[in-house]
Design a protein around this motif. Structure first.
Motif, mmCIF file in Angstrom:
data_model
loop_
_atom_site.group_PDB
_atom_site.id
_atom_site.type_symbol
_atom_site.label_atom_id
_atom_site.label_comp_id
_atom_site.label_asym_id
_atom_site.label_seq_id
_atom_site.Cartn_x
_atom_site.Cartn_y
_atom_site.Cartn_z
ATOM 1 N N CYS A 285 0.807 -1.237 0.000
ATOM 2 C CA CYS A 285 0.000 0.000 0.000
ATOM 3 C C CYS A 285 0.830 1.271 0.000
ATOM 4 C CB CYS A 285 -0.931 0.022 1.209
ATOM 5 S SG CYS A 285 -1.867 -1.478 1.422
ATOM 6 N N LEU A 286 1.887 1.304 -0.804
ATOM 7 C CA LEU A 286 2.771 2.466 -0.782
ATOM 8 C C LEU A 286 2.122 3.702 -1.409
ATOM 9 C CD1 LEU A 286 6.143 0.671 -1.558
ATOM 10 C CD2 LEU A 286 5.288 1.488 0.654
ATOM 11 N N ILE B 177 -7.308 -7.261 6.993
ATOM 12 C CA ILE B 177 -6.514 -7.238 5.764
ATOM 13 C C ILE B 177 -5.805 -5.889 5.630
ATOM 14 C CG2 ILE B 177 -6.542 -7.519 3.259
ATOM 15 C CD1 ILE B 177 -7.493 -10.022 4.752
ATOM 16 N N THR B 178 -4.475 -5.958 5.578
ATOM 17 C CA THR B 178 -3.693 -4.747 5.304
ATOM 18 C C THR B 178 -3.933 -4.381 3.847
ATOM 19 O OG1 THR B 178 -2.008 -5.402 6.879
ATOM 20 C CG2 THR B 178 -1.361 -3.775 5.234
ATOM 21 N N ASP B 179 -4.604 -3.254 3.636
ATOM 22 C CA ASP B 179 -4.950 -2.859 2.273
ATOM 23 C C ASP B 179 -5.033 -1.331 2.219
ATOM 24 O OD1 ASP B 179 -5.624 -3.196 -0.378
ATOM 25 O OD2 ASP B 179 -7.163 -4.698 -0.003
ATOM 26 N N ASP B 180 -5.325 -0.791 1.036
ATOM 27 C CA ASP B 180 -5.288 0.660 0.853
ATOM 28 C C ASP B 180 -6.226 1.441 1.780
ATOM 29 O OD1 ASP B 180 -3.290 0.788 -1.118
ATOM 30 O OD2 ASP B 180 -4.721 0.289 -2.697
ATOM 31 N N HIS B 181 -7.239 0.787 2.331
ATOM 32 C CA HIS B 181 -8.133 1.527 3.235
ATOM 33 C C HIS B 181 -7.476 1.824 4.582
ATOM 34 C CE1 HIS B 181 -8.399 -2.475 4.702
ATOM 35 N NE2 HIS B 181 -9.480 -2.328 5.440
ATOM 36 N N LEU B 182 -6.390 1.083 4.899
ATOM 37 C CA LEU B 182 -5.776 1.245 6.218
ATOM 38 C C LEU B 182 -5.106 2.613 6.388
ATOM 39 C CD1 LEU B 182 -5.654 -0.281 8.840
ATOM 40 C CD2 LEU B 182 -3.526 -1.352 8.072
ATOM 41 N N PRO B 183 -4.205 3.018 5.472
ATOM 42 C CA PRO B 183 -3.663 4.373 5.597
ATOM 43 C C PRO B 183 -4.746 5.459 5.515
ATOM 44 C CG PRO B 183 -2.582 3.176 3.778
ATOM 45 C CD PRO B 183 -3.548 2.246 4.390
ATOM 46 N N VAL B 184 -5.754 5.241 4.683
ATOM 47 C CA VAL B 184 -6.827 6.245 4.548
ATOM 48 C C VAL B 184 -7.565 6.391 5.883
ATOM 49 C CG1 VAL B 184 -8.964 6.829 3.318
ATOM 50 C CG2 VAL B 184 -7.075 5.755 2.081
ATOM 51 N N LYS C 58 -6.256 5.468 8.951
ATOM 52 C CA LYS C 58 -5.327 5.904 9.992
ATOM 53 C C LYS C 58 -5.054 7.398 9.926
ATOM 54 C CE LYS C 58 -2.753 1.782 11.305
ATOM 55 N NZ LYS C 58 -1.483 1.037 11.151
ATOM 56 N N GLN C 59 -4.910 7.929 8.709
ATOM 57 C CA GLN C 59 -4.660 9.372 8.552
ATOM 58 C C GLN C 59 -5.960 10.171 8.584
ATOM 59 O OE1 GLN C 59 -1.546 10.622 8.526
ATOM 60 N NE2 GLN C 59 -0.739 8.550 8.663
ATOM 61 N N GLN C 60 -7.085 9.470 8.802
ATOM 62 C CA GLN C 60 -8.403 10.089 8.935
ATOM 63 C C GLN C 60 -8.798 10.933 7.733
ATOM 64 O OE1 GLN C 60 -9.037 11.875 12.787
ATOM 65 N NE2 GLN C 60 -7.806 10.300 13.780
ATOM 66 N N ARG C 61 -8.445 10.462 6.535
ATOM 67 C CA ARG C 61 -8.924 11.135 5.318
ATOM 68 C C ARG C 61 -10.383 10.779 5.080
ATOM 69 N NH1 ARG C 61 -5.729 15.136 5.308
ATOM 70 N NH2 ARG C 61 -3.562 14.506 5.474
ATOM 71 N N ALA C 62 -10.782 9.575 5.542
ATOM 72 C CA ALA C 62 -12.168 9.113 5.450
ATOM 73 C C ALA C 62 -12.308 7.784 6.181
ATOM 74 C CB ALA C 62 -12.571 8.937 3.990
ATOM 75 N N PRO C 63 -13.390 7.597 6.963
ATOM 76 C CA PRO C 63 -13.659 6.249 7.493
ATOM 77 C C PRO C 63 -13.994 5.340 6.314
ATOM 78 C CG PRO C 63 -15.307 7.854 8.274
ATOM 79 C CD PRO C 63 -14.415 8.576 7.331
ATOM 80 N N SER C 64 -13.186 4.329 6.104
ATOM 81 C CA SER C 64 -13.283 3.576 4.842
ATOM 82 C C SER C 64 -13.405 2.077 5.027
ATOM 83 C CB SER C 64 -12.041 3.854 3.989
ATOM 84 O OG SER C 64 -11.984 5.215 3.655
ATOM 85 N N ILE C 65 -14.156 1.486 4.125
ATOM 86 C CA ILE C 65 -14.349 0.037 4.133
ATOM 87 C C ILE C 65 -13.635 -0.607 2.952
ATOM 88 C CG2 ILE C 65 -16.589 0.228 5.267
ATOM 89 C CD1 ILE C 65 -17.698 -0.655 2.360
ATOM 90 N N ASN C 66 -13.399 -1.904 3.074
ATOM 91 C CA ASN C 66 -12.800 -2.682 1.996
ATOM 92 C C ASN C 66 -13.809 -3.716 1.513
ATOM 93 O OD1 ASN C 66 -11.042 -3.864 0.234
ATOM 94 N ND2 ASN C 66 -9.603 -4.634 1.774
ATOM 95 N N ILE C 67 -14.220 -3.578 0.252
ATOM 96 C CA ILE C 67 -15.069 -4.595 -0.379
ATOM 97 C C ILE C 67 -14.122 -5.548 -1.087
ATOM 98 C CG2 ILE C 67 -16.912 -5.010 -2.066
ATOM 99 C CD1 ILE C 67 -17.898 -2.137 -1.484
ATOM 100 N N ILE C 68 -13.893 -6.701 -0.477
ATOM 101 C CA ILE C 68 -12.840 -7.607 -0.945
ATOM 102 C C ILE C 68 -13.308 -9.060 -0.814
ATOM 103 C CG2 ILE C 68 -11.726 -7.494 1.366
ATOM 104 C CD1 ILE C 68 -9.003 -7.855 -0.057
ATOM 105 N N ASN C 69 -12.980 -9.848 -1.831
ATOM 106 C CA ASN C 69 -13.377 -11.259 -1.860
ATOM 107 C C ASN C 69 -12.530 -12.050 -0.853
ATOM 108 O OD1 ASN C 69 -14.335 -13.782 -2.683
ATOM 109 N ND2 ASN C 69 -12.983 -13.856 -4.475
ATOM 110 N N LEU C 70 -13.164 -12.489 0.222
ATOM 111 C CA LEU C 70 -12.458 -13.244 1.267
ATOM 112 C C LEU C 70 -13.074 -14.630 1.385
ATOM 113 C CD1 LEU C 70 -12.151 -10.445 4.006
ATOM 114 C CD2 LEU C 70 -10.400 -11.186 2.374
ATOM 115 N N LYS C 71 -12.219 -15.604 1.649
ATOM 116 C CA LYS C 71 -12.673 -16.995 1.765
ATOM 117 C C LYS C 71 -12.283 -17.565 3.116
ATOM 118 C CE LYS C 71 -14.236 -17.152 -2.479
ATOM 119 N NZ LYS C 71 -15.645 -16.735 -2.585
ATOM 120 N N ARG C 72 -13.171 -18.386 3.657
ATOM 121 C CA ARG C 72 -12.854 -19.010 4.942
ATOM 122 C C ARG C 72 -12.238 -20.388 4.774
ATOM 123 N NH1 ARG C 72 -18.000 -17.606 8.849
ATOM 124 N NH2 ARG C 72 -17.109 -15.685 9.684
ATOM 125 N N ASP C 73 -12.291 -20.907 3.527
ATOM 126 C CA ASP C 73 -11.855 -22.294 3.319
ATOM 127 C C ASP C 73 -10.594 -22.407 2.464
ATOM 128 O OD1 ASP C 73 -13.012 -21.353 1.046
ATOM 129 O OD2 ASP C 73 -14.312 -23.073 0.696
#
Ligand code: AHN
Ligand code: ZN
Length: 334
Positions: free
Chosen positions: A200-201, A271-278, A280-295
């Motif tokens: 997420c650079l 998940i460490t992803d682009d929403h994390l810096p956004v 943390k720096q409080q640019r916007a409370p942000s969600i990640n819509i990401i395909n996650l699997k439990r299996d």
């Protein structure tokens, strides 16, 4: 009273009662119908169009920062956002990477109604991973991935939303950001672990240096790996932690639209992803819509960071489910 009048009176009474009864019954069936069918507010998201945007990015080749396909695809994304009426700003910088090398960052930002105070931020990463380090064959692990799902799918959905925003504007301001250099985290085949945040650079850079001074959005939505068949967007934990009301809004909207299967009410991992810096720096409370699997071993789709992440893995239905849901949310925003 004359006989005819009495007769007429009875007819009127009976007709009136029948009318009231029928009205009652039609009222109740109408209420049931309203409860069952949700009336969509947003224009129809065109999944064929989104699919073509994914295809066009993949056709450049792997969008690895510092390569020609990356540079060509960047020009294409700038041209598309401009064509669809966004005000485009590019952010370029050089950063030092874990191996000491210098890497160029190119964040691409398209704004709708930049003068509006209330804003929604939509984002995805447009770079693709330089190594398929989840391949079992060691030689294949050093090859770059096509990133049809991992990268191009989120960008493709957002380009389609940009196209729609030009045709039918929304009430609030919208910023679409294509972040660079999300996916150059240290590969698993490296033997020396270098301490640092190497994922997420691009978003880290933007969160520290926003394109407009003191930039702030009401909330943000990240789309990452939204293209594979039967994608399941589990509720990612950082999203719940930083932006639970946005999670609830998005997941309930998806369910009303009939996409409950794609947006199940289940928790995913952190998940460490682009929403994390956004966030943390409080640019916007942000969600990640990401395909996650439990299996799966990785928690992502089986094609994740392998050479199988190509167009064979892209399903219009998943693009539609994520795209229409995000559109519905922003078209309802005031
Ligand atoms: C980690 O695996 C730490 N982050 C995954 C974020 C990502 C990579 N999204 C797409 N590619
Ligand atoms: Zn990735």
């Amino acid at each position: 009273m004359k006989r005819a009048t009495v007769f007429f009176f009875y007819i009127a009474l009976i007709t009136g009662m029948m009318f009231m009864l029928s009205c009652n019954s039609c009222q109740s069936t109408r209420n049931i119908a309203v409860n069952q069918s949700y009336v969509q507010h947003s224009p129809a998201f065109n999944a064929d169009s989104a699919y073509r945007f994914v295809e066009q990015q993949v056709a450049f080749g792997p969008r690895v920062p510092g390569t020609q396909p990356h540079s060509d695809c960047g020009d294409y994304l700038v041209a598309k956002l401009s064509e669809y009426g966004a005000q485009v700003v590019q952010q370029r910088a050089d950063i030092t990477h874990y191996d000491g090398s210098n890497l160029p960052i190119r964040n691409i930002i398209g704004s709708y109604h930049p003068e509006k105070e209330r804003r929604v931020l939509l984002f995805a990463h447009w770079d693709s991973r330089p190594f398929a380090d989840e391949e079992s064959d060691e030689e294949r692990q050093r090859q770059p991935i096509a990133g049809a799902d991992d990268g191009a799918s989120g960008v493709g959905v957002l380009l389609e939303i940009a196209r729609q925003l030009q045709q039918q504007p929304v009430e609030v301001g919208v910023d679409i950001i294509f972040f660079d250099l999300e996916d150059w985290g240290q590969p698993s085949f490296d033997t020396q672990f270098v301490e640092g945040d190497w994922w997420c650079l691009g978003s880290q850079y933007w969160a520290e240096h926003p394109h407009r001074e003191d930039y702030k959005a009401a909330y943000g939505m990240l789309l990452d790996m939204v293209g594979s068949p039967n994608a399941t967007f589990l509720k990612e934990e950082y999203s719940v932690q930083y932006a639970s009301s946005v999670v609830e809004k998005v997941w309930s909207t998806a369910t009303k639209l009939g996409y409950g299967n794609y947006f199940p009410s289940q928790r995913g991992g952190y998940i460490t992803d682009d929403h994390l810096p956004v966030n943390k720096q409080q640019r916007a409370p942000s969600i990640n819509i990401i395909n996650l699997k439990r299996d799966t071993r990785t928690g992502f789709g089986p094609h994740w960071h392998t050479l199988n992440d190509d167009m064979r893995n892209i399903d219009r239905n998943s693009l539609k489910a994520s795209g229409q849901t995000v559109m519905e949310v922003i078209y309802l925003e005031r």
